[in-house]
Design a protein around this motif. Structure first.
Motif, PDB file in Angstrom:
ATOM      1  N   HIS A  27      62.912  30.342  85.902  1.00 20.03           N
ATOM      2  CA  HIS A  27      63.791  31.520  85.959  1.00 20.03           C
ATOM      3  C   HIS A  27      63.183  32.607  86.848  1.00 20.03           C
ATOM      4  O   HIS A  27      63.853  33.181  87.707  1.00 20.03           O
ATOM      5  CB  HIS A  27      64.022  32.027  84.531  1.00 20.03           C
ATOM      6  CG  HIS A  27      65.199  32.910  84.358  1.00 20.03           C
ATOM      7  ND1 HIS A  27      65.551  33.438  83.149  1.00 20.03           N
ATOM      8  CD2 HIS A  27      66.115  33.382  85.244  1.00 20.03           C
ATOM      9  CE1 HIS A  27      66.646  34.185  83.300  1.00 20.03           C
ATOM     10  NE2 HIS A  27      66.998  34.168  84.561  1.00 20.03           N
ATOM     11  N   HIS A  82      67.210  41.021  86.996  1.00 22.00           N
ATOM     12  CA  HIS A  82      66.055  40.282  86.491  1.00 22.00           C
ATOM     13  C   HIS A  82      64.817  41.170  86.412  1.00 22.00           C
ATOM     14  O   HIS A  82      63.990  40.988  85.515  1.00 22.00           O
ATOM     15  CB  HIS A  82      65.819  39.025  87.330  1.00 22.00           C
ATOM     16  CG  HIS A  82      66.856  37.973  87.098  1.00 22.00           C
ATOM     17  ND1 HIS A  82      68.069  37.984  87.753  1.00 22.00           N
ATOM     18  CD2 HIS A  82      66.896  36.920  86.243  1.00 22.00           C
ATOM     19  CE1 HIS A  82      68.799  36.958  87.308  1.00 22.00           C
ATOM     20  NE2 HIS A  82      68.108  36.295  86.388  1.00 22.00           N
ATOM     21  N   TRP A 131      75.930  39.115  81.978  1.00 17.95           N
ATOM     22  CA  TRP A 131      74.915  39.910  81.288  1.00 17.95           C
ATOM     23  C   TRP A 131      75.549  40.768  80.210  1.00 17.95           C
ATOM     24  O   TRP A 131      76.706  41.186  80.333  1.00 17.95           O
ATOM     25  CB  TRP A 131      74.218  40.841  82.291  1.00 17.95           C
ATOM     26  CG  TRP A 131      73.368  40.117  83.282  1.00 17.95           C
ATOM     27  CD1 TRP A 131      73.800  39.385  84.357  1.00 17.95           C
ATOM     28  CD2 TRP A 131      71.944  40.033  83.296  1.00 17.95           C
ATOM     29  NE1 TRP A 131      72.725  38.843  85.033  1.00 17.95           N
ATOM     30  CE2 TRP A 131      71.574  39.241  84.406  1.00 17.95           C
ATOM     31  CE3 TRP A 131      70.939  40.552  82.477  1.00 17.95           C
ATOM     32  CZ2 TRP A 131      70.243  38.950  84.696  1.00 17.95           C
ATOM     33  CZ3 TRP A 131      69.616  40.269  82.778  1.00 17.95           C
ATOM     34  CH2 TRP A 131      69.274  39.468  83.882  1.00 17.95           C
ATOM     35  N   ASP A 165      70.275  38.405  79.951  1.00 20.71           N
ATOM     36  CA  ASP A 165      70.820  37.392  80.853  1.00 20.71           C
ATOM     37  C   ASP A 165      71.446  36.279  80.008  1.00 20.71           C
ATOM     38  O   ASP A 165      70.746  35.636  79.219  1.00 20.71           O
ATOM     39  CB  ASP A 165      69.659  36.834  81.693  1.00 20.71           C
ATOM     40  CG  ASP A 165      70.100  35.908  82.816  1.00 20.71           C
ATOM     41  OD1 ASP A 165      71.261  35.448  82.796  1.00 20.71           O
ATOM     42  OD2 ASP A 165      69.259  35.637  83.692  1.00 20.71           O
ATOM     43  N   HIS A 169      71.117  29.183  82.973  1.00 20.65           N
ATOM     44  CA  HIS A 169      69.742  28.949  83.459  1.00 20.65           C
ATOM     45  C   HIS A 169      68.708  29.713  82.616  1.00 20.65           C
ATOM     46  O   HIS A 169      67.533  29.387  82.655  1.00 20.65           O
ATOM     47  CB  HIS A 169      69.601  29.257  84.958  1.00 20.65           C
ATOM     48  CG  HIS A 169      69.680  30.704  85.351  1.00 20.65           C
ATOM     49  ND1 HIS A 169      70.409  31.149  86.442  1.00 20.65           N
ATOM     50  CD2 HIS A 169      69.126  31.824  84.821  1.00 20.65           C
ATOM     51  CE1 HIS A 169      70.276  32.459  86.557  1.00 20.65           C
ATOM     52  NE2 HIS A 169      69.507  32.901  85.591  1.00 20.65           N
TER      53      HIS A 169
HETATM   54 MN   MN3 Z   1      68.898  34.749  85.347  1.00 22.67          MN
END
Ligand code: MN3
Length: 202
Positions: A27, A82, A131, A165, A169
């Motif tokens: 990630h 992120h 998100w 998140d 993934h």
């Molecule tokens: Mn992500």
């Protein structure tokens, strides 16, 4: 290269068992690095943007040249989102909000349990990738939002102080289709000290 991948302040395995080391490696090292690389590639095509901060790229997206706006939205958003996500996690947390933000959460939601419930509903209600956010207004009011893809509240001029998140993934290797288990486990690593700091800096 105007943008670089921020280093983690903890080891990949430090958030175990809630978030596994392999997910963190991929990630942070692959997905987030990819957003940074793609953002830099977009800026190469519109060099005036090289002097813009990441915040400015998100906030003033409408002023970004149309030819690269989509790339900046997805990858600048990905980089911003992120960066907050990693900073707002810490090993062995699991506590409750501290500082001024704690009072704001109680005022808006009644208590921490009700806030958690509402935040989880936002995270679970986001169809596909995106998100969930805790946002602080200038007057100190906090609210919950959800955005699709790599959009974020800053693109609407608002100040996010916590973000989760919910792209697959972020959890698929450990939790597969069980997004609710991932969201539930994530509370154990939320860095409330960082959230309090960002609240006070609104
Ligand atoms: Mn992500």
């Amino acid at each position: 290269m105007p943008h670089t991948l921020p280093a983690l302040s903890y080891k990949h395995e430090a958030l175990e068992p809630h978030i596994d080391a392999q997910t963190m490696q991929i990630h942070h090292g692959k997905h987030h690095q990819g957003y940074v690389n793609n953002l830099n590639a977009a800026i190469e095509k519109a060099p005036d943007l090289a002097k813009w901060s990441l915040d400015q790229l998100c906030r003033d997206l409408a002023k970004v040249p149309e030819s690269v706006r989509g790339a900046v939205r997805n990858n600048g958003g990905g980089h911003w989102n992120h960066s907050l996500f990693w900073a707002a996690m810490v090993p062995k947390s699991g506590g409750e909000p501290t500082g001024n933000v704690a009072g704001a959460i109680t005022k808006a939601f009644g208590d921490f349990a009700k806030f958690r419930e509402a935040f989880q509903a936002a995270a679970m209600g986001r169809f596909g990738s995106g998100w969930a956010w805790l946002v602080a207004a200038k007057d100190g009011t906090v609210s919950i939002e959800s955005t699709p893809n790599q959009d974020n509240p800053l693109m609407e001029g608002r100040h996010a102080i916590l973000g989760l998140d919910v792209w697959e993934h972020a959890y698929y290797l450990k939790y597969q289709n069980r997004r609710a288990d991932y969201v539930g486990a994530w509370w154990n690593v939320v860095h409330w000290g960082e959230v309090a700091k960002r609240y006070d800096a609104r």
